[in-house]
Design an enzyme around this catalytic site. Structure first.
Site, PDB file in Angstrom:
ATOM      1  N   TYR A   1      -7.509   5.376   2.543  1.00  0.00           N
ATOM      2  CA  TYR A   1      -7.103   6.715   2.127  1.00  0.00           C
ATOM      3  C   TYR A   1      -7.730   7.772   3.031  1.00  0.00           C
ATOM      4  O   TYR A   1      -8.870   8.194   2.842  1.00  0.00           O
ATOM      5  CB  TYR A   1      -7.504   6.980   0.674  1.00  0.00           C
TER       6      TYR A   1
ATOM      7  N   HIS B   1      -6.936  -5.195  -0.249  1.00  0.00           N
ATOM      8  CA  HIS B   1      -5.927  -4.145  -0.136  1.00  0.00           C
ATOM      9  C   HIS B   1      -4.750  -4.543   0.753  1.00  0.00           C
ATOM     10  O   HIS B   1      -4.927  -5.002   1.883  1.00  0.00           O
ATOM     11  CB  HIS B   1      -6.579  -2.887   0.444  1.00  0.00           C
TER      12      HIS B   1
END
Length: 336
Positions: free
Chosen positions: A51, A139
């Site tokens: 992010y 992820h």
């Protein structure tokens, strides 16, 4: 220990927007949003190096690092290693391309090896300013890889990240691990393995009012049978269910806009907020332990808390099922 035992409530805070998702967010606004989440009693925070190339972890850490560490649950992810050098080429991120163009300029490596996993955790702890993590998600192991390549990446994760995280969990260093993905297939494949077994998974965008068919078919029955919990990521489908214009990280197509219009009309008929309908639907499945909507404005946090607590009449849920807008097999709140 199950996810429901680890997580402190049904509502967490997802920090993808703090990575300057879609727009450049002033630092003071980002920090005020995290403080608002804390002030509203939210005690589960999910983040990731991806992010904003570390930006979300840095912003979250500025607030959480001064809070009592035993008073909240923190999860981050492995699979991307953030380098000190700047990215000079165009980032190839598939459907997520461009969404963090306002984040940090650092180069990212996509790796799920044991070495990369250990380095990623160490780097995340530094950015967050904390001494430990509670949950670690693997992820996007299927993201942007097709054909045999995604299976190669999955095998890299299975023999690397999975085993490192299992060792850390079994040693008490972390409380749980699992996959953080927006595809059901890698979770299904993981649950079918003899070893190592995850404690749960964070599924983004695949169990919402707009997209839940695939998860209902195979994944959630498997998870329920194995007592594996789910954290619902993106319960508002990238924002389209919360008044935004994005679906699946892109501008929503006409067919999605039309479906949202029908959902909003039905909600208005019953005096129900669309955010309440979306959030409570995602949490109604027995496998769901919590949801982690994201936000970049403090006011959005209060909206999420209100949506979770809004009294939605059973008649709405009955009409929702009768309308054909949701799969008839999807569990609805309060046994509707």
């Amino acid at each position: 220990m199950s996810l429901k035992e680890i997580l402190p409530g049904r509502l967490g805070f997802g920090t993808a927007p703090l990575g300057n998702m879609f727009r450049a967010i002033p630092d003071e606004e980002a920090l005020a949003t995290v403080e608002a989440a804390w002030g509203q009693g939210i005690r589960y925070y999910d983040t990731a190096p991806f992010y904003g190339a570390g930006l979300a972890e840095e912003s979250l850490g500025k607030v959480l690092s001064v809070k009592p560490r035993d008073s909240y649950v923190l999860s981050t992810k492995v699979g991307r290693v953030i380098l000190d050098e700047p990215e000079t080429a165009v980032r190839e991120l598939g459907e997520k391309g461009g969404i963090f163009e306002h984040g940090n300029p650092n180069k990212m490596l996509h790796e799920w090896t044991a070495e990369a996993t250990e380095r990623s955790i160490e780097d995340s702890l530094k950015r967050l300013g904390v001494d430990r993590l509670d949950i670690v998600w693997v992820h996007d192991v299927s993201q942007d890889f097709h054909g045999d390549l995604w299976l190669q990446k999955f095998e890299e994760a299975r023999t690397g990240a999975f085993r490192v995280l299992s060792r850390l969990r079994d040693g008490g260093v972390i409380k749980a691990w699992g996959l953080g993905v927006n595809r059901t297939e890698p979770i299904e494949l993981t649950l079918a393995l003899d070893e190592p077994q995850p404690d749960g998974f964070l599924l983004a965008g695949r169990y919402t009012l707009l997209d839940h068919e695939h998860a209902l078919q195979r994944l959630l029955p498997m998870a329920q049978e194995q007592n594996v919990g789910m954290v619902v990521g993106g319960p508002y489908s990238s924002g389209i269910l919360a008044g935004g214009a994005h679906f699946e990280y892109q501008q929503a197509p006409p067919e999605i806009i039309e479906r949202v219009r029908k959902l909003k009309a039905l909600a208005e008929k019953h005096g129900v907020g669309i955010k309440a309908a979306a959030l409570q639907f995602s949490l109604a499945h027995p496998v769901a332990a919590a949801a982690v909507p994201g936000a970049t404005r403090p006011s959005r946090i209060a909206e999420d808390v209100a949506a979770l607590n809004e009294a939605v009449p059973a008649a709405f849920w009955h009409d929702l099922r009768a309308s054909g807008l949701v799969n008839p097999a999807a569990p609805l709140p309060n046994g509707a």
